[in-house]
Design a protein around this motif. Structure first.
Motif, PDB file in Angstrom:
ATOM      1  N   PHE A  21       0.800  -1.224   0.000  1.00 19.51           N
ATOM      2  CA  PHE A  21       0.000   0.000   0.000  1.00 19.51           C
ATOM      3  C   PHE A  21       0.830   1.271   0.000  1.00 19.51           C
ATOM      4  N   ASN A  22       2.089   1.140   0.294  1.00 23.18           N
ATOM      5  CA  ASN A  22       2.930   2.317   0.381  1.00 23.18           C
ATOM      6  C   ASN A  22       3.994   2.207  -0.699  1.00 23.18           C
ATOM      7  N   HIS A  23       4.018   3.179  -1.579  1.00 23.22           N
ATOM      8  CA  HIS A  23       4.927   3.071  -2.713  1.00 23.22           C
ATOM      9  C   HIS A  23       5.984   4.161  -2.728  1.00 23.22           C
ATOM     10  N   ALA A  24       6.182   4.826  -1.604  1.00 21.27           N
ATOM     11  CA  ALA A  24       7.181   5.884  -1.579  1.00 21.27           C
ATOM     12  C   ALA A  24       8.578   5.279  -1.500  1.00 21.27           C
ATOM     13  N   GLY A  25       9.559   6.088  -1.859  1.00 23.10           N
ATOM     14  CA  GLY A  25      10.940   5.618  -1.778  1.00 23.10           C
ATOM     15  C   GLY A  25      11.647   5.724  -3.105  1.00 23.10           C
ATOM     16  N   VAL A  26      12.954   5.940  -3.053  1.00 23.50           N
ATOM     17  CA  VAL A  26      13.694   6.215  -4.288  1.00 23.50           C
ATOM     18  C   VAL A  26      14.162   4.959  -5.007  1.00 23.50           C
ATOM     19  N   ILE A  50      13.416   1.860  -6.712  1.00 25.60           N
ATOM     20  CA  ILE A  50      12.311   1.087  -7.273  1.00 25.60           C
ATOM     21  C   ILE A  50      12.814  -0.310  -7.599  1.00 25.60           C
ATOM     22  N   TYR A  72       7.585  -3.157 -10.611  1.00 23.42           N
ATOM     23  CA  TYR A  72       6.277  -2.507 -10.658  1.00 23.42           C
ATOM     24  C   TYR A  72       5.166  -3.513 -10.419  1.00 23.42           C
ATOM     25  N   LEU A  73       4.132  -3.061  -9.726  1.00 20.28           N
ATOM     26  CA  LEU A  73       2.935  -3.882  -9.575  1.00 20.28           C
ATOM     27  C   LEU A  73       2.168  -3.876 -10.895  1.00 20.28           C
ATOM     28  N   ASN A 113      -0.751  -2.855 -11.489  1.00 22.30           N
ATOM     29  CA  ASN A 113      -1.528  -1.641 -11.735  1.00 22.30           C
ATOM     30  C   ASN A 113      -0.648  -0.431 -12.034  1.00 22.30           C
ATOM     31  N   GLY A 114       0.661  -0.609 -11.955  1.00 16.49           N
ATOM     32  CA  GLY A 114       1.546   0.477 -12.350  1.00 16.49           C
ATOM     33  C   GLY A 114       2.265   1.155 -11.214  1.00 16.49           C
ATOM     34  N   ASN A 115       1.891   0.850  -9.977  1.00 20.93           N
ATOM     35  CA  ASN A 115       2.580   1.456  -8.844  1.00 20.93           C
ATOM     36  C   ASN A 115       3.864   0.693  -8.552  1.00 20.93           C
ATOM     37  N   PRO A 116       4.892   1.400  -8.124  1.00 19.10           N
ATOM     38  CA  PRO A 116       6.166   0.737  -7.888  1.00 19.10           C
ATOM     39  C   PRO A 116       6.255   0.102  -6.493  1.00 19.10           C
ATOM     40  N   THR A 151       9.001  -0.350  -3.674  1.00 11.17           N
ATOM     41  CA  THR A 151      10.310   0.235  -3.410  1.00 11.17           C
ATOM     42  C   THR A 151      10.975  -0.453  -2.225  1.00 11.17           C
ATOM     43  N   PRO A 172      12.360   9.847   1.731  1.00 10.72           N
ATOM     44  CA  PRO A 172      12.350   9.081   0.481  1.00 10.72           C
ATOM     45  C   PRO A 172      13.507   8.086   0.377  1.00 10.72           C
ATOM     46  N   LEU A 182       2.223   7.758 -16.957  1.00  9.91           N
ATOM     47  CA  LEU A 182       2.670   6.515 -16.315  1.00  9.91           C
ATOM     48  C   LEU A 182       3.733   5.826 -17.170  1.00  9.91           C
ATOM     49  N   LYS A 235       7.666   5.354 -16.027  1.00 10.59           N
ATOM     50  CA  LYS A 235       8.231   4.004 -15.924  1.00 10.59           C
ATOM     51  C   LYS A 235       9.470   3.882 -16.789  1.00 10.59           C
ATOM     52  N   HIS A 258      10.158   7.743 -10.133  1.00 10.39           N
ATOM     53  CA  HIS A 258       9.161   7.211  -9.213  1.00 10.39           C
ATOM     54  C   HIS A 258       7.839   7.954  -9.362  1.00 10.39           C
ATOM     55  N   GLU A 266       3.574   7.607  -7.722  1.00  7.64           N
ATOM     56  CA  GLU A 266       2.534   6.843  -7.026  1.00  7.64           C
ATOM     57  C   GLU A 266       1.183   7.467  -7.291  1.00  7.64           C
ATOM     58  N   PHE A 267       0.182   6.619  -7.458  1.00  4.31           N
ATOM     59  CA  PHE A 267      -1.169   7.130  -7.727  1.00  4.31           C
ATOM     60  C   PHE A 267      -2.180   6.186  -7.101  1.00  4.31           C
ATOM     61  N   ASN A 286       8.998  11.070  -5.825  1.00  5.13           N
ATOM     62  CA  ASN A 286       8.962  11.149  -4.358  1.00  5.13           C
ATOM     63  C   ASN A 286       8.571  12.520  -3.825  1.00  5.13           C
ATOM     64  N   TYR A 314       5.567  14.347  -2.943  1.00  2.00           N
ATOM     65  CA  TYR A 314       4.180  13.965  -2.746  1.00  2.00           C
ATOM     66  C   TYR A 314       3.315  15.189  -2.497  1.00  2.00           C
TER      67      TYR A 314
END
Lengths: 298, 358
Positions: free
Chosen positions: A76-81, A83, A86-87, A89-92, A94, A255, B271, B275, B280, B282-283, B299, B301
């Motif tokens: 659920f948390n995708h912050a961070g430098v 990577i 990728y999931l 759905n497109g979220n990374p 990290t 980050p 997106l 990529k 980075h 997030e959405f 990063n 936000y």
């Protein structure tokens, strides 16, 4: 092996202050070294207190919980430098969020294990001894409420054993029968609980609950060893707090992961924290050695 | 008596706590005023407005009090409780009127709505029991009215979201949202099922991404850029931890021509490019606006640079009043993703937030 815990024989204030300090510290210090120290000492102490059941508890519940929580965070948390991938759905995903998840899970488990130790050491009479003067009603309620769960568990066991004798336990008969037996046991349990509540109330009244000028039952004395334990605890706490002010005990995850570099001072803080976490264990070990040496002299 | 003494002490303690809470509440209002002051024009307007409102309210309060007192003079025979009741009714009525007036006055600015929200809140704190009732009623009424008028909601997906999320985070979402609903109801009444205000003339209508088929054969190009330049002017507000991810010139993705396929939305293009360039991002999907909401790029936000900050997008210089997943791109479009530190005002996209389509 289960043995008498000598830390529990110390003055309630010592016990209570210790647990408050240790719980707060393990909640607030996210630094991995601190986390590891706290986790290991909590597990060691819980095993010392409860023996095999603690191992079972830690392995069966705490380990899965730790893994589960560590996995949930990056989902659920995708912050961070950094990577990693990728999931769908497109979220990374990290590295930082994974590390944070592990740290948070570690902290969570540590706190739970510490609380399990707390429950063994801080019995209700100690709790009432500390808080009886300040908030008499509340502390009484607390000690009664906290006793409910184990008490009902044992009572359910008693009832279920009695029912087993006449072939009406939840382990006997077919599915429907078992359910009916279970409901009967529950109903017996409820009746007992209600009756017990009335009995408790009567008993309290007959012993003069609510009258002024009552004293609390206590045989605790604050002697030299309590003094020693308390002062050493406070000294270590001060060292750790200085470390906290200097930023040695915290870590930044986002980050990017950043913690202060290990310096001689930070090593001092780590050692202080380690000693603080291990105080009960150290006391127990010392006591055991003393006992052995006395025994050998005889 | 000892017990009595104790009770007195407790009472004094409680009063002390309430007093502290009260002064805190006052502080909060001042803060929001200050925020508004950052932008001189709007700040000034809203200041005047809010002061006017409070004045009006106070006037009405005194009026109603006077009325009730005169009433009680004339109807001495009346029971006291009745008297109180009537006075309360009066107050409620007057308040309702005031609310309506206020609604008329409002120039549909979310900012202002927030302002007023803060105002009422502080008032609730200021006055004792009765006023709480008074103020509560109109708020509820207003909410109902908005509900009756039907499907009035915050305006756009991308912009309002940032505006919208804020209160949610501070756990006081109710009032501001309902207020913005009211403001929404004032200007235009028709919104589509994803709460989008009518799109200004000459601008493309939103297209639901579920309905679009992407034609992979048709390769088109758009010009894409991602920039956080506004942060450079607001370095004092920036979260210190994020300094290391902020590029020196504020440009995260230099303006560049990129290819995309027919039917793809502004979000899809962003997106893919992020990529591809290992930037980075997030959405989250927000079903109520049927669009993805960009929480952070590189990063950086939302809320990292003050509580009015977040990502917005514009296509050919226009900030669409709906989400990026619903904006289907055309050949040659210029898509700019910009970071705002002031609800869009610093990048020229404030209209998208307020829904004042122009």
């Amino acid at each position: 092996m289960k043995m008498k815990d000598s830390f529990a024989t110390y003055h309630p204030i010592v016990n209570f202050v210790y647990f408050v300090v240790i719980l707060l510290f393990s909640m607030f210090f996210m630094h991995p070294i601190f986390q590891v120290i706290a986790l290991i000492s909590a597990i060691v102490y819980s095993m010392m207190l409860k023996g095999k059941s603690a191992i079972k508890f830690n392995m069966l519940y705490m380990l899965p919980l730790l893994l589960f929580m560590a996995v949930m965070n990056p989902a659920f948390n995708h912050a961070g430098v950094t990577i990693l991938f990728y999931l769908d759905n497109g979220n990374p995903i990290t590295l930082e969020s994974i590390l944070f998840g592990v740290a948070a899970a570690c902290m969570f488990v540590t706190v739970i294990v510490w609380f399990s130790c707390y429950n063994v050491v801080m019995t209700s009479d100690k709790f009432i001894y500390i808080f009886g003067k300040m908030l008499p009603a509340l502390s009484l309620i607390f000690s009664m409420v906290l006793r409910f769960v184990p008490r009902y568990m044992t009572q359910i066991k008693v009832i279920s054993n009695a029912q087993k004798c006449i072939g009406r336990d939840i382990t006997q008969g077919n599915m429907l029968r078992r359910v009916r037996n279970g409901i009967t046991i529950l109903s017996i349990m409820t009746t007992w609980a209600l009756e017990n509540a009335i009995e408790t109330a009567d008993s309290m009244k007959s012993r003069g609950y609510g009258l002024p000028h009552r004293t609390s039952f206590s045989i605790f004395r604050f002697d030299r060893r309590d003094q020693l334990a308390l002062t050493s605890m406070l000294g270590l706490t001060v060292v750790i707090l200085i470390g906290a002010v200097m930023g040695e005990n915290t870590i930044r995850f986002f980050p990017s992961v950043k913690a202060q570099a290990i310096s001689p001072f930070s090593v001092v803080v780590y050692i202080a924290y380690w000693v603080l976490c291990m105080i009960p264990v150290i006391i127990n070990v010392l006591e055991g050695m003393k006992w052995k040496s006395i025994q050998s002299k005889i | 008596m000892l017990m009595n003494k104790k009770r007195w002490i407790t009472a004094i303690l409680i009063i002390g706590v309430l007093a502290i809470a009260f002064f805190w509440g006052g502080d909060y209002q001042k803060n929001s005023n200050k925020l508004a002051d950052d932008n001189p024009e709007i700040g000034a307007i809203s200041d005047i407005d809010s002061s006017h409102n409070t004045e009006a309210q106070q006037d009405e309060d005194t009026d109603s009090v006077a009325e009730t007192s005169s009433e009680s003079d004339s109807k001495v025979s009346d029971l006291k409780s009745e008297d109180v009741l009537t006075s309360e009714d009066h107050v409620a009525e007057i308040e309702k009127e005031a609310e309506k007036e206020k609604e008329k006055e409002k120039d549909t600015e979310v900012e202002k709505a927030v302002e007023i929200g803060a105002g009422t809140k502080s008032e609730t704190v200021v006055d004792s029991d009765k006023p709480v009732l008074e103020i509560d009623k109109p708020v509820v009424k207003a909410g109902e009215e908005a509900g009756k008028a039907g499907s009035k909601q915050p305006v756009t997906a991308p912009a309002t979201k940032s505006d919208d999320k804020e209160p949610t985070k501070s756990s006081t979402s109710k009032t501001p949202t309902s207020k913005s609903e009211i403001t929404g109801s004032k200007t235009e009444s028709k919104k589509d099922k994803y709460l989008t205000d009518p799109v200004p003339e000459g601008k493309p209508e939103p297209v639901e991404w579920q309905d679009v088929t992407i034609n992979k054969k048709e390769e088109l190009t758009v010009t894409l850029s991602v920039s956080a330049k506004t942060i450079l002017n607001n370095m004092d507000k920036l979260n210190k931890d994020k300094l290391e991810v902020l590029p020196a010139d504020g440009v995260i993705y230099k303006q560049k021509k990129v290819t995309f396929y027919e039917g793809e939305s502004a979000f899809d293009v962003l997106l893919r490019e992020m990529k591809k360039n290992k930037i980075h991002m997030e959405f989250t999907m927000t079903p109520i606006y049927n669009s993805n909401y960009i929480e952070g790029i590189n990063n950086l936000y939302e809320f990292d640079c003050g509580e009015l900050s977040g990502w917005m997008y514009k296509v050919n210089g226009w900030f669409p009043n709906y989400g990026a997943s619903r904006y289907v791109l055309h050949d040659g479009d210029v898509v700019d993703w910009v970071y705002t530190c002031d609800l869009g005002r610093d990048v020229g996209g404030y209209m998208a937030v307020t829904g004042e389509g122009k």
